[in-house]
Structures are given as structure tokens and as C-alpha cells.
Write a protein that holds these residues in place. Sequence first.
Motif: not given
Length: 354
Positions: A81, A302, A345
Motif C-alpha cells: 500500500a 493496507w 485494494k
Amino acid sequence: MTKTNKTFDILALAVGVFALAAPTFAQDPQSAVNEARAVKTEWTGPVKVVANVAAGKNIYVITCASQAAGCVRSANGVEEAGAALGWDVRVIDGRGDPAAWNSGILSAVTAKADGIVLVAVPPMLVGDALAQAQAAGIAVVSVYNPPPEQNDGVFAYVRPDHVAQGALVADWVEVDSHGSAKIILIEDPIFPELIQRSKGFRDGIASCAGCEIVETVESNLATMVQRTPGAVAAALSRHPEANYVIAPYDSNGFFASEGVRQAGRSGTVRVGSYEGDPQTLAAIREGQYAMTLAGPAEEMGWQAVDQLARKFSGMEAESPLVTYRLLDAENAPDTAGWLGDVDYKSKFLKLWSK
């Protein structure tokens, strides 16, 4: 008194600081297990767009230890990330040692880092180093650990509901054993989240009239490779009636399984744990392991980056509880660890306008 026992005493006294609310148990454990097995398609992560995501940030990640696959996976998520935002991310292996955790934080202070991510590193065991980081204006996000009731300066806590996880594993044991489980319970007294999982399991299994924890085995991250297999084998020798071993996380469960093998009980003892790591899913698919309560470790990495981005943009923390899914022979996916059932994501990249 040993160093480990001192640490246990500290956490035993401090555990009251954490919100250990009793879990709400399902009236029907089978329904709870069925729901936990189902695909988790609902997005439970942050929803507010991050305005003006900062570029060029320097982030340090301190992991609990490289022996714990969940910690490594979360750190990998931070790296991935961070790369998507153009950040420089450095990962330090904590080696299961509080001295290494403190040293890693102080290295971040010396390097004038912008942010620190603690992956399963208990903030209460790195208090002095953390105070120096905070005095230097470094933003801190914790992964896995439960938040304390009183503000400790950590910006955000990314974690599941550990007490509820423990209760759910108790439901699974009751259902899987048809209410007749004799359990070897492995407990790690060092990490607050593992203490909470154990509490949830103990409270949950108490509602199963025919189930019993016949022995508790203490295991910690620093010594589990050397000691856990033998300790589990010895416990099984003392308790030939035992038919379940429940470990606090998957990497620990791997060594617990070795203890089951050493005891010659591979066909009669079922092993379960938490986190959904690659080696555990492979063992479940091969019929060598019973169950894991999986969490999306990379996604938590993330989310830690997302929280730092919010901090750098002057926003408030937005760290809702992380989802999890019960995986066994009926539904274990053919993936390298459970990655969640949502395209996280793309969700985060959209929040970051990337």
C-alpha cells in the motif's frame, strides 16, 4: 521470577485497561458457525475519501516477529500500500523480543520517520520508546492489538473483535465435536489480543455442557519453535481423552500440530487456530488441520496505511473492526492465505483517488 512471568504479571494487571466486554453468544452454535463460514462480501472498511493524500512519507513497520506469518503478511500489506502512494516503507523484524521492538521504534525516531506501524507489538510494552516517537510528532498505528479504554497516543487501531473470535471458535468446537470436546488450550500471555481470544473461547466453551478444557499449555512467540511441540505432546500423553488442540494463532498451531504428530495422535486430535495463513490453509485442504478463523492480514496492512494517510491529511481516524471468516474442509480456498472476499485494494485506491 522469570522475565516471561514478569511480563505476564504486567499484562495480567493491565488487561483490565482493555475493553473485555463479554461476547454475545448465539443461541444456536450451528447457526453461528454456518454464518461464519459464509463468504464475506460486505465492505466493512473505511468509507470517507482521504483528501490530499500526502506524498513522500517515510514509514517504519515493527513486526512482532518473522516467525509469525500473520505479522509478516500484514507488513507486506503496508509495503504494498505504501508503494501505491509513493511512500518509503522499512520493515524491522521484532524477533518476538520487547528489546527489539523498542529498538525499532527508536530507530524510526532517529531516522525522523513520519509514521510507525506496530504489527502485533503491544504498545504497553514499548511505552517509553513510543513516548519518544510521539514527542517527535511521529504518527503511530497499531495492527492486531485491541485499543485501551484510555487514550495512549496511538492514532488508530486496526483489528478484529478478538473476544468474539474466541467465542466463535468455541462454537465451532462444540458443533464439530457434537458437544463432547476435551480440549488442550494453548495460551500466549504476552499479547493482549491473544489474551482476549482466550477469554472469549473460555467463556464460550463454558456453555457446552459436555466440553472441557482438560489442560492449558503456555506458549510464547520467542520459544514456541523449541518448546510448543514437546509441551503439546506431553499434554496429550497426560490426557488420552483429549480430542482437540486450540492454538492462539496459526503459526503456533503449526508447532502444536507437530506435537500432535509426536504424540502419535494425528488421527484422533483436531487442531484449530486463528488467522488463515498460507501453511494452515494448505494443511486444511490436505486433511492435516481442522480449522482456522481467518483474518485478512494483508488488508490490515493496507488499512494501516489508510489510517496514516488520514492522519497526514488532518482527518480523524476511521478504523472499523476487521471482518473474519471461519475456514475448514468445507470452504478453505485454494489461495496462499485468506485474502478476504472483497477487492480491498481497489476500495482503498478509490478512497485515495488513485
